[in-house]
Scaffold this motif. Structure first.
Motif, mmCIF file in Angstrom:
data_model
loop_
_atom_site.group_PDB
_atom_site.id
_atom_site.type_symbol
_atom_site.label_atom_id
_atom_site.label_comp_id
_atom_site.label_asym_id
_atom_site.label_seq_id
_atom_site.Cartn_x
_atom_site.Cartn_y
_atom_site.Cartn_z
ATOM 1 N N TRP A 294 -36.212 4.421 -48.103
ATOM 2 C CA TRP A 294 -37.555 4.759 -47.636
ATOM 3 C C TRP A 294 -38.041 3.659 -46.695
ATOM 4 N N THR A 295 -37.852 3.854 -45.397
ATOM 5 C CA THR A 295 -38.212 2.876 -44.379
ATOM 6 C C THR A 295 -39.092 3.542 -43.322
ATOM 7 N N TRP A 296 -39.729 2.728 -42.495
ATOM 8 C CA TRP A 296 -40.515 3.270 -41.390
ATOM 9 C C TRP A 296 -39.629 4.048 -40.423
ATOM 10 N N GLU A 297 -38.419 3.575 -40.214
ATOM 11 C CA GLU A 297 -37.513 4.287 -39.319
ATOM 12 C C GLU A 297 -37.176 5.669 -39.877
ATOM 13 N N ARG A 298 -36.898 5.718 -41.197
ATOM 14 C CA ARG A 298 -36.588 7.009 -41.813
ATOM 15 C C ARG A 298 -37.830 7.905 -41.809
ATOM 16 N N LEU A 299 -38.991 7.330 -42.056
ATOM 17 C CA LEU A 299 -40.221 8.103 -42.017
ATOM 18 C C LEU A 299 -40.434 8.715 -40.630
ATOM 19 N N ALA A 300 -40.216 7.920 -39.581
ATOM 20 C CA ALA A 300 -40.405 8.435 -38.219
ATOM 21 C C ALA A 300 -39.444 9.585 -37.936
ATOM 22 N N GLY A 301 -38.193 9.454 -38.425
ATOM 23 C CA GLY A 301 -37.213 10.528 -38.218
ATOM 24 C C GLY A 301 -37.584 11.798 -38.978
ATOM 25 N N LEU A 302 -37.989 11.642 -40.233
ATOM 26 C CA LEU A 302 -38.417 12.797 -41.022
ATOM 27 C C LEU A 302 -39.637 13.464 -40.392
ATOM 28 N N PRO B 241 -55.293 -2.358 -43.545
ATOM 29 C CA PRO B 241 -54.438 -1.885 -44.641
ATOM 30 C C PRO B 241 -53.249 -1.040 -44.180
ATOM 31 N N THR B 242 -53.294 -0.492 -42.969
ATOM 32 C CA THR B 242 -52.116 0.172 -42.413
ATOM 33 C C THR B 242 -51.268 -0.805 -41.610
ATOM 34 N N LEU B 243 -51.906 -1.639 -40.802
ATOM 35 C CA LEU B 243 -51.168 -2.520 -39.902
ATOM 36 C C LEU B 243 -50.439 -3.638 -40.645
ATOM 37 N N ASP B 244 -51.061 -4.203 -41.684
ATOM 38 C CA ASP B 244 -50.433 -5.322 -42.391
ATOM 39 C C ASP B 244 -49.106 -4.925 -43.045
ATOM 40 N N PRO B 245 -49.045 -3.841 -43.843
ATOM 41 C CA PRO B 245 -47.737 -3.476 -44.420
ATOM 42 C C PRO B 245 -46.727 -3.030 -43.372
ATOM 43 N N LEU B 246 -47.189 -2.431 -42.279
ATOM 44 C CA LEU B 246 -46.282 -2.066 -41.192
ATOM 45 C C LEU B 246 -45.638 -3.312 -40.598
ATOM 46 N N LEU B 247 -46.432 -4.338 -40.335
ATOM 47 C CA LEU B 247 -45.903 -5.593 -39.795
ATOM 48 C C LEU B 247 -44.974 -6.269 -40.793
ATOM 49 N N ARG B 248 -45.370 -6.334 -42.064
ATOM 50 C CA ARG B 248 -44.537 -6.993 -43.080
ATOM 51 C C ARG B 248 -43.175 -6.315 -43.201
ATOM 52 N N ALA B 249 -43.148 -4.993 -43.097
ATOM 53 C CA ALA B 249 -41.875 -4.275 -43.199
ATOM 54 C C ALA B 249 -40.928 -4.651 -42.067
ATOM 55 N N HIS B 250 -41.476 -5.129 -40.973
ATOM 56 C CA HIS B 250 -40.661 -5.537 -39.828
ATOM 57 C C HIS B 250 -40.514 -7.055 -39.748
ATOM 58 N N GLY B 251 -40.831 -7.746 -40.848
ATOM 59 C CA GLY B 251 -40.682 -9.197 -40.888
ATOM 60 C C GLY B 251 -41.680 -9.935 -40.019
ATOM 61 N N ALA C 63 -42.818 -3.138 -34.678
ATOM 62 C CA ALA C 63 -43.688 -2.453 -35.640
ATOM 63 C C ALA C 63 -44.780 -1.654 -34.928
ATOM 64 N N ILE C 64 -45.547 -2.305 -34.076
ATOM 65 C CA ILE C 64 -46.633 -1.622 -33.378
ATOM 66 C C ILE C 64 -46.073 -0.560 -32.438
ATOM 67 N N GLY C 65 -44.931 -0.864 -31.816
ATOM 68 C CA GLY C 65 -44.310 0.110 -30.924
ATOM 69 C C GLY C 65 -43.887 1.374 -31.655
ATOM 70 N N GLU C 66 -43.438 1.234 -32.911
ATOM 71 C CA GLU C 66 -43.021 2.397 -33.688
ATOM 72 C C GLU C 66 -44.208 3.317 -33.977
ATOM 73 N N LEU C 67 -45.328 2.729 -34.368
ATOM 74 C CA LEU C 67 -46.513 3.532 -34.633
ATOM 75 C C LEU C 67 -47.036 4.169 -33.343
ATOM 76 N N HIS C 68 -46.979 3.414 -32.250
ATOM 77 C CA HIS C 68 -47.413 3.931 -30.952
ATOM 78 C C HIS C 68 -46.577 5.148 -30.546
ATOM 79 N N GLY D 178 -40.307 0.470 -46.249
ATOM 80 C CA GLY D 178 -39.742 -0.835 -45.953
ATOM 81 C C GLY D 178 -39.215 -0.897 -44.526
ATOM 82 N N GLY D 179 -38.393 -1.905 -44.269
ATOM 83 C CA GLY D 179 -37.838 -2.082 -42.933
ATOM 84 C C GLY D 179 -36.983 -3.321 -42.874
#
Length: 429
Positions: free
Chosen positions: A173-181, A212-222, A243-248, A298-299
């Motif tokens: 369960w990662t941001w990359e997998r979430l974006a693909g799904l 609360p959305t941006l902080d965990p997104l950034l942490r998942a990308h180190g 991280a920000i580019g993925e959400l964008h 995660g990420g």
């Protein structure tokens, strides 16, 4: 027989004085405590705890003053500026950091350390991230609430896509997998629906509600906003750009995240998943769809565990500071935290070990208690607010706003953002 007042503070300072007995709180045995809850069950618990405290402190009169959350900081600031402060009260972490830096909060550390039975080491390591400055302790968290994902199981199942909780159990369960799904799920949704809604649907708004959305997104990308050790902005790092580019891309290329100006509401069934906290789950009462919970995605930076905090503080101007500190110690002792865990996720290990005693997590499916609630608190992090956070927010907000347009140069904006806030971070000391 002591008198206790529970009131909704009115709009004007005069009404506050009249409605809440502000003018007569100078009595040596009277305490006033401000809270932002209007929940009758929560206020009843606070009343009972105040009764218990009074029984142990002859003549104490604790007045619980309920202020609407939307007006809380404004009204509190008026009282502090006017020299008419409550003795103690609730604060969110960012407000507490700013008030501590300006000398408005009392250091309760010496009194708490003097009580060997209080057991500071019973709190999880990150509990005091925003409540200590060196040896000084400016508040104690009474609520440490994890952020996690809730999703519409019916929508995922209807599209024959993997269930997020099952992916999380397999470490997938990662941001990359979430974006693909999301790219697969979006075409199957009813018109006007989106896959991803940010926490509170506000990622494009003020930092106080989008973080609360941006902080965990950034942490998942180190990545993160800044390095507390070096006092340097780190939003221009490769991880933050990814991280920000993925959400964008999800918002403006894939069309899977709710874009600026659009409306979607997970709780009404027109978004497939969102980030939330325990207090929001009551909005699912009567939901017409089956829902599930999963950890934050995660990420490359690992699995983020992120919490938000509210704490109990004593105000420097308190008329009865010593007694107020005693009441704070009473409410945040193991006994007090165990009682408050009916409503507020605790940060004491001893209380977390008693799963049946934490009613605050009762809205979660049973399996999520051990897989999400407890590890999120025991292993989690809260954003460490720099001392100059109010000034940093004001400076950073226009640049964050620039990110949320289709043609935004994400790396360029992040570099300019760091150039703008670095001097403020260094000045904060």
């Amino acid at each position: 027989m002591r008198t206790r007042i529970r009131c909704l503070l009115a709009a004007s300072v005069l009404a506050v004085t009249a409605a809440c007995g502000v003018g007569d709180q100078a009595s040596a045995g009277t305490l006033t405590m401000t809270v932002w809850t209007s929940n009758e069950a929560q206020l009843a618990l606070l009343d009972r705890l105040a009764d218990d405290f009074a029984a142990e402190h002859d003549g104490a009169d604790v007045r619980i003053q309920s202020v609407p959350q939307a007006d809380y900081i404004t009204k509190l600031s008026v009282r502090l500026a006017g020299g008419d402060p409550p003795d103690l009260g609730w604060l969110g972490a960012p407000d507490a950091v700013g008030m501590a830096a300006s000398g408005q909060l009392a250091d309760v550390g010496p009194a708490l350390r003097a009580d060997q039975g209080y057991r500071f080491d019973d709190f999880v390591p990150a509990a005091f991230t925003n409540w200590r400055d060196g040896e000084a302790v400016y508040g104690v968290p009474f609520s440490t609430s994890p952020f996690f994902v809730i999703y519409n199981k019916d929508l995922f199942a209807g599209a024959s896509l993997p269930d997020p909780a099952e992916l999380a159990a397999r470490g997938q369960w990662t941001w990359e997998r979430l974006a693909g799904l999301a790219r697969e799920l979006q075409p199957t949704l009813p018109g006007g629906g989106f896959v991803f809604q940010s926490n509170e649907g506000s990622v494009y708004g003020p930092l106080s509600v989008s973080w609360p959305t941006l902080d965990p997104l950034l942490r998942a990308h180190g990545a993160g906003f800044y390095d507390p050790a070096s006092k340097e902005c780190t939003l221009d790092s490769p991880g933050a750009e990814r991280a920000i580019g993925e959400l964008h891309r999800m918002a403006f290329v894939d069309g899977t995240a709710v874009p600026p100006g659009a409306q979607a509401d997970f709780y009404a069934g027109n978004a497939a998943l969102t980030i939330t906290q325990l207090s929001r789950l009551s909005q699912l009462d009567g939901a017409t769809f089956e829902w599930g919970v999963a950890p934050l995605p995660g990420g490359p930076g690992g699995q983020p565990h992120v919490t938000g905090q509210a704490g109990l503080v004593v105000f420097e101007q308190a008329r009865n500071r010593e007694l107020a500190t005693e009441f704070l110690r009473f409410l945040t002792s193991e006994r007090g935290v165990r009682e408050l865990a009916q409503f507020y996720p605790p940060a004491r290990r001893s209380v977390l070990a008693d799963a049946e005693g934490i009613s605050a997590g009762s809205a979660l499916p049973p399996e999520a208690f051990e897989t999400i609630l407890v590890p999120s608190i025991t292993e989690g992090h809260t954003f460490q607010y720099p001392r100059a956070w109010p000034e940093i927010k004001t400076t950073a907000q226009p640049l964050f706003d620039e990110l949320w347009s289709p043609a935004a140069d994400v790396p360029g904006v992040l570099r300019r953002l760091c150039d703008a806030v670095d001097p403020l971070l260094r000045q904060a000391g």
